[in-house]
Design an enzyme around this catalytic site. Sequence first.
Site, PDB file in Angstrom:
ATOM      1  N   GLU A   1       0.839  -1.216   0.000  1.00  0.00           N
ATOM      2  CA  GLU A   1       0.000   0.000   0.000  1.00  0.00           C
ATOM      3  C   GLU A   1       0.872   1.264   0.000  1.00  0.00           C
ATOM      4  OE1 GLU A   1      -2.930  -0.626  -0.629  1.00  0.00           O
ATOM      5  OE2 GLU A   1      -3.552  -2.478   0.366  1.00  0.00           O
TER       6      GLU A   1
ATOM      7  N   ILE B   1     -18.403  13.971   5.816  1.00  0.00           N
ATOM      8  CA  ILE B   1     -19.377  13.003   6.314  1.00  0.00           C
ATOM      9  C   ILE B   1     -20.570  12.985   5.365  1.00  0.00           C
ATOM     10  CG2 ILE B   1     -20.918  12.409   8.219  1.00  0.00           C
ATOM     11  CD1 ILE B   1     -17.960  12.049   8.834  1.00  0.00           C
ATOM     12  N   VAL B   2     -20.921  11.826   4.883  1.00  0.00           N
ATOM     13  CA  VAL B   2     -22.042  11.682   3.960  1.00  0.00           C
ATOM     14  C   VAL B   2     -23.266  11.231   4.741  1.00  0.00           C
ATOM     15  CG1 VAL B   2     -22.877  10.522   1.889  1.00  0.00           C
ATOM     16  CG2 VAL B   2     -20.446  11.066   2.120  1.00  0.00           C
ATOM     17  N   VAL B   3     -24.383  11.911   4.539  1.00  0.00           N
ATOM     18  CA  VAL B   3     -25.609  11.530   5.230  1.00  0.00           C
ATOM     19  C   VAL B   3     -26.059  10.168   4.724  1.00  0.00           C
ATOM     20  CG1 VAL B   3     -28.027  12.123   5.612  1.00  0.00           C
ATOM     21  CG2 VAL B   3     -26.297  13.921   5.525  1.00  0.00           C
ATOM     22  N   GLY B   4     -26.416   9.304   5.622  1.00  0.00           N
ATOM     23  CA  GLY B   4     -26.880   7.974   5.230  1.00  0.00           C
ATOM     24  C   GLY B   4     -26.074   6.893   5.915  1.00  0.00           C
TER      25      GLY B   4
END
Length: 200
Positions: free
Chosen positions: A86, A170-173
């Site tokens: 990585e 931050i993504v809602v859901g």
Amino acid sequence: MGFFKVTVGVMGSSKSARAIAEVQNLKVRNLKTLVLKPALDTRDGGYICSRLIKDQVKADILLKSDESLKINEIIANNYDYIVVDEFHMLSEEQIKELYQISAISTTNISMYGLRMSWKGTPFPSAALALGYADEIEMIKMVDKDQNPLSHHIKYTNGIPSSLVQESETIVVGDLSATSYTTVSKVDFYKIYQMLGQVEE
């Protein structure tokens, strides 16, 4: 002088499995090997793991993004190989330090990772490593139409993530519904053209 080899491929192309196999092969041959991975790779903790095989290898060094390699100490230990998994998560300065080790000692550097981020642009550390490389191996994977798979699309709750979205956003859901799909560059641009995020 050692050699500086870079192996790149998309997600699921057996990069980590190859890194594990290389470390095991080097140790069977009694070659002194240092295993390194970025601390940013939190998925497998202090180990190199692969979804394709059960074997795993413990990293000797988990390198933080702001941490410098102890070049003189590493050279003094006379390692035959340094194997890095990585590597695209390392900083550009850390890539330079690894290259320096290969240039001023007989230690060989062998690195595995991604070229492209899910935003469709090269990782800066990957671009630098490929420029330094004495040898490049590209693991080829193709789709059903034999188009090379080169890009990744990040989906959150079934919707491709915005290319302008910051990784920390931050993504809602349901965040557990985040997944990545490997695609060709043709499919990548078709999808983002439909979303109006790239020029026609």
